[in-house]
Design a protein around this motif. Structure first.
Motif, PDB file in Angstrom:
ATOM      1  N   THR A 289       0.648  -1.306   0.179  1.00  0.00           N
ATOM      2  CA  THR A 289      -0.162  -0.194   0.612  1.00  0.00           C
ATOM      3  C   THR A 289       1.058   1.226   0.071  1.00  0.00           C
ATOM      4  O   THR A 289       2.184   1.184  -0.144  1.00  0.00           O
ATOM      5  CB  THR A 289      -1.083   0.099   1.149  1.00  0.00           C
ATOM      6  N   GLN A 290       0.055   2.671  -0.095  1.00  0.00           N
ATOM      7  CA  GLN A 290       1.300   4.049  -0.220  1.00  0.00           C
ATOM      8  C   GLN A 290       1.192   3.801   1.164  1.00  0.00           C
ATOM      9  O   GLN A 290       2.897   4.510   1.625  1.00  0.00           O
ATOM     10  CB  GLN A 290       0.009   4.415  -0.607  1.00  0.00           C
ATOM     11  N   ASN A 291       0.730   3.532   1.793  1.00  0.00           N
ATOM     12  CA  ASN A 291       1.514   3.209   3.762  1.00  0.00           C
ATOM     13  C   ASN A 291       3.022   2.516   4.125  1.00  0.00           C
ATOM     14  O   ASN A 291       3.303   2.536   5.017  1.00  0.00           O
ATOM     15  CB  ASN A 291       0.551   2.851   4.355  1.00  0.00           C
ATOM     16  N   ASP A 292       2.546   1.380   2.847  1.00  0.00           N
ATOM     17  CA  ASP A 292       4.182   0.971   2.797  1.00  0.00           C
ATOM     18  C   ASP A 292       5.469   1.547   2.190  1.00  0.00           C
ATOM     19  O   ASP A 292       6.586   1.659   2.683  1.00  0.00           O
ATOM     20  CB  ASP A 292       3.772  -0.896   1.795  1.00  0.00           C
TER      21      ASP A 292
ATOM     22  N   ARG B 267       5.568   4.954   2.247  1.00  0.00           N
ATOM     23  CA  ARG B 267       6.125   5.887   2.998  1.00  0.00           C
ATOM     24  C   ARG B 267       6.740   4.868   4.277  1.00  0.00           C
ATOM     25  O   ARG B 267       7.529   5.784   4.672  1.00  0.00           O
ATOM     26  CB  ARG B 267       4.780   6.207   3.649  1.00  0.00           C
ATOM     27  N   GLN B 268       6.391   3.426   5.014  1.00  0.00           N
ATOM     28  CA  GLN B 268       7.632   3.261   6.096  1.00  0.00           C
ATOM     29  C   GLN B 268       8.390   2.938   5.594  1.00  0.00           C
ATOM     30  O   GLN B 268       9.455   3.120   6.016  1.00  0.00           O
ATOM     31  CB  GLN B 268       5.904   1.885   6.924  1.00  0.00           C
TER      32      GLN B 268
ATOM     33  N   GLU C 228       9.651   1.394  12.061  1.00  0.00           N
ATOM     34  CA  GLU C 228       9.197   0.853  10.346  1.00  0.00           C
ATOM     35  C   GLU C 228       8.401   0.566  10.166  1.00  0.00           C
ATOM     36  O   GLU C 228       8.926  -0.400  11.007  1.00  0.00           O
ATOM     37  CB  GLU C 228       9.722   1.427   9.419  1.00  0.00           C
TER      38      GLU C 228
END
Length: 458
Positions: free
Chosen positions: A208-211, A213-214, A242
Motif C-alpha cells: 500500500t501507499q503506507n508501505d 511511506r514506511q 517502521e
C-alpha cells in the motif's frame, strides 16, 4: 524438452559465431555462470569505487569554475571540458569492452543475465560527474552477484551510490531526524516506491501507499558523496520503528542492518518470486510467456528463498523455453553484438576500436534504433515489447547498418551461403538461403542474413 544448440546460443546466449562453439546442453549453460569470468579480466571495465578520485576531481573543478573570476573562467572552462571529454571516452571504451565480451564469450548466458539484471536495477548518471559511471556500477554491483541469492543482488544494487543519486535518495531525510530540523530537505519516496514496484513485489504486488511511506522512512540514512561513495548517516534517519508489509523494523538507534533485513524479507516474498519469474520468462522467451513456465520458475525461486541458479535452471528445463518459433525481438545492443559475433570479428579488435569509431559504429546507430546505451527513459528500464523496437526508423537503421558495417568490421566477409547456415542453423528458411546465395556481392548476402526476420528475433 528438445535441446537445440543454435536455439541455446541465440535465445540464451549472445549468438552464434565461427570462433566459439555453441553450448552442448543446458547444464553447460548453467556451468558457464560459475566458470571463471575470463571476459571481465580480458576486457576490463573500472569498478565504481575506482572512479571516485576522478569524480572528486571533477566536482572540485566545477567549484573552481564557479568561484573563478571572469578573467580566469575561460581556463577553468577549458579544464572542465577536457575532463568531460575524458569521461565520454571512458564511457565509449566501456561500451567497446562490453561488445567485445559479447563477441568473445564462451558463456553467453552470463553476459545476457548481466544485461538483464542491469536493466532490472536501472540507473542513469544524473549528475555530470556520474554520467559515464553506469558501466562501472554494473561491474561492481551486478556482475559479481548474478549467481547467488536475489537478496544479495538486491542489497548490492539498492544502496549503491548510483542508485541513491538516480532516485534522489541521497537527499532524503526523515521528517523527525536531526538533519530535517537543521535544514530544508524532506522525505523522498522515489527509492522506496521503485524497490517495491520494480525491484521486488511488482506493480501489482500486495503493498500500500503506507508501505511505501514506511519503507521510505526506513531508507533514510542511505546516502552517498564524492569523498567516499556510499555511507550511512544516522543523523538523516527517521527515529522510531517502521512497519512494512506488517513487519516492524528498527526502533532503536538507526542501523543499516535494519535496511538490509527489510530487503531480504522483500526478496523472499511470494510476490517477488512471481515478479522475477515473469520478468525472466518475458526477457528470454516471449513477451507473453506461458503461465506454466512462469509458475515453474516462481516455484523454484520460492523453494530456495530466491536462489538465482535454481531459478535459471527452472527456466532452462521447462519445455516452453524451447519453443522453436523465435518470439523475442533483439534490442539494438543485442542485435549489433550478435551480428559482430556472427561475422567472426575478434573481441580484441573490437576493444581496440577508437572512441570515434565506437561512437559512429555503435552509439549513433543504437540511438537511431531507439536505444541510448545506459540511458533508458525511466527506472523501469527498456521495454520488452516487440513493437517498441520495430518502428520504421529503427528498421531502416538496422538495414543501413547491416549493409555498411560488416565490410568495415570484417574485410574478409564469409560466403553468404555458408554464413546463413552457420548463423541460423535450422532456423534459416529456404527462401533466405536462396536469397543470400543469389546476392550480387558477399556484403549484400551477409546483410540479407542480418536483416532477416530469422536473425532479428531470438
Amino acid at each position: 524438452m528438445s535441446f537445440d544448440p543454435t536455439t541455446a546460443a541465440l535465445r540464451f546466449g549472445t549468438g552464434t559465431g565461427p570462433l566459439v562453439p555453441p553450448p552442448a546442453d543446458t547444464q553447460a549453460l548453467l556451468d558457464g555462470l560459475n566458470a571463471r569470468d575470463t571476459m571481465a579480466r580480458r576486457f576490463e571495465i573500472a569498478l565504481f569505487n575506482d572512479l571516485l578520485p576522478e569524480m572528486r576531481d571533477y566536482r572540485g573543478q566545477q567549484r573552481r569554475r564557479q568561484m573563478a573570476s571572469d578573467v580566469k573562467r575561460q581556463g577553468e572552462d577549458d579544464r572542465l571540458k577536457a575532463m568531460r571529454r575524458s569521461n565520454r571516452q571512458a564511457q565509449l571504451s566501456a561500451l567497446g569492452a562490453t561488445v567485445a565480451r559479447w563477441v568473445d564469450t564462451p558463456h553467453g548466458f552470463r553476459e545476457r543475465l548481466v544485461a538483464f539484471w542491469a536493466d532490472h536495477f536501472t540507473v542513469v548518471g544524473k549528475l555530470p560527474a556520474l554520467r559515464h559511471a553506469a558501466p562501472s556500477y554494473v561491474e561492481e554491483a551486478i556482475r559479481p552477484n548474478i549467481t547467488g541469492k536475489f537478496e544479495d543482488l538486491l542489497i548490492a544494487a539498492v544502496p549503491h551510490p548510483m542508485m541513491l543519486v538516480y532516485l534522489d535518495q541521497f537527499q532524503s531525510v526523515g521528517p523527525g531526524s536531526r538533519a530535517a530540523k537543521e535544514g530544508e530537505r524532506g522525505l523522498n519516496e522515489n527509492l522506496a516506491r521503485e524497490v517495491l514496484e520494480l525491484h521486488t513485489l511488482g506493480v501489482d504486488g500486495s503493498y500500500t501507499q503506507n508501505d511505501v511511506r514506511q519503507l521510505a522512512e526506513l531508507f533514510t540514512g542511505l546516502s552517498a558523496r564524492y569523498r567516499d561513495g556510499f555511507f550511512f548517516a544516522p543523523s538523516q534517519a527517521e527515529p522510531g520503528a517502521e512497519t512494512v508489509l506488517g513487519k516492524t523494523y528498527g526502533g532503536g538507534r538507526p542501523r543499516l542492518s535494519d535496511i538490509h533485513q527489510v530487503l531480504r524479507d522483500l526478496a523472499r516474498h511470494p510476490d517477488t518470486a512471481r515478479h522475477i519469474a515473469r520478468k525472466l520468462a518475458v526477457h528470454f522467451v516471449s513477451d507473453d510467456p506461458d503461465t506454466a513456465l512462469v509458475d515453474h520458475i516462481a516455484a523454484a525461486y520460492s523453494a530456495t528463498d530466491g536462489d538465482l541458479m535454481a531459478s535459471y535452471a527452472a527456466l532452462l528445463e521447462h519445455p516452453a523455453a524451447w519453443e522453436t518459433i523465435p518470439q523475442k525481438v533483439r534490442q539494438p545492443f543485442d542485435f549489433l553484438a550478435a551480428a559482430i559475433r556472427a561475422l567472426g570479428v575478434d573481441g580484441k579488435r573490437v576493444a581496440r576500436l577508437s572512441p570515434q569509431v565506437v561512437l559512429r559504429g555503435f552509439v549513433r546507430p543504437m540511438i537511431a534504433m531507439g536505444q541510448t546505451w545506459h540511458q533508458p527513459s525511466g527506472p523501469d528500464g527498456w521495454p520488452e515489447q516487440a513493437e517498441y523496437w520495430l518502428t520504421p526508423q529503427a528498421l531502416a537503421t538496422r538495414i543501413e547498418w547491416s549493409m555498411k558495417a560488416p565490410p568495415v568490421l570484417q574485410p574478409d566477409l564469409p560466403d553468404p551461403r555458408q554464413f546463413v547456415k552457420a548463423t541460423l542453423g535450422e532456423r534459416a528458411s529456404e527462401a533466405l538461403i536462396f536469397a543470400a546465395g543469389a546476392a550480387e556481392t558477399r556484403a549484400a548476402g551477409v546483410a540479407m542474413t542480418l536483416i532477416s526476420p530469422e536473425f532479428q528475433r531470438r
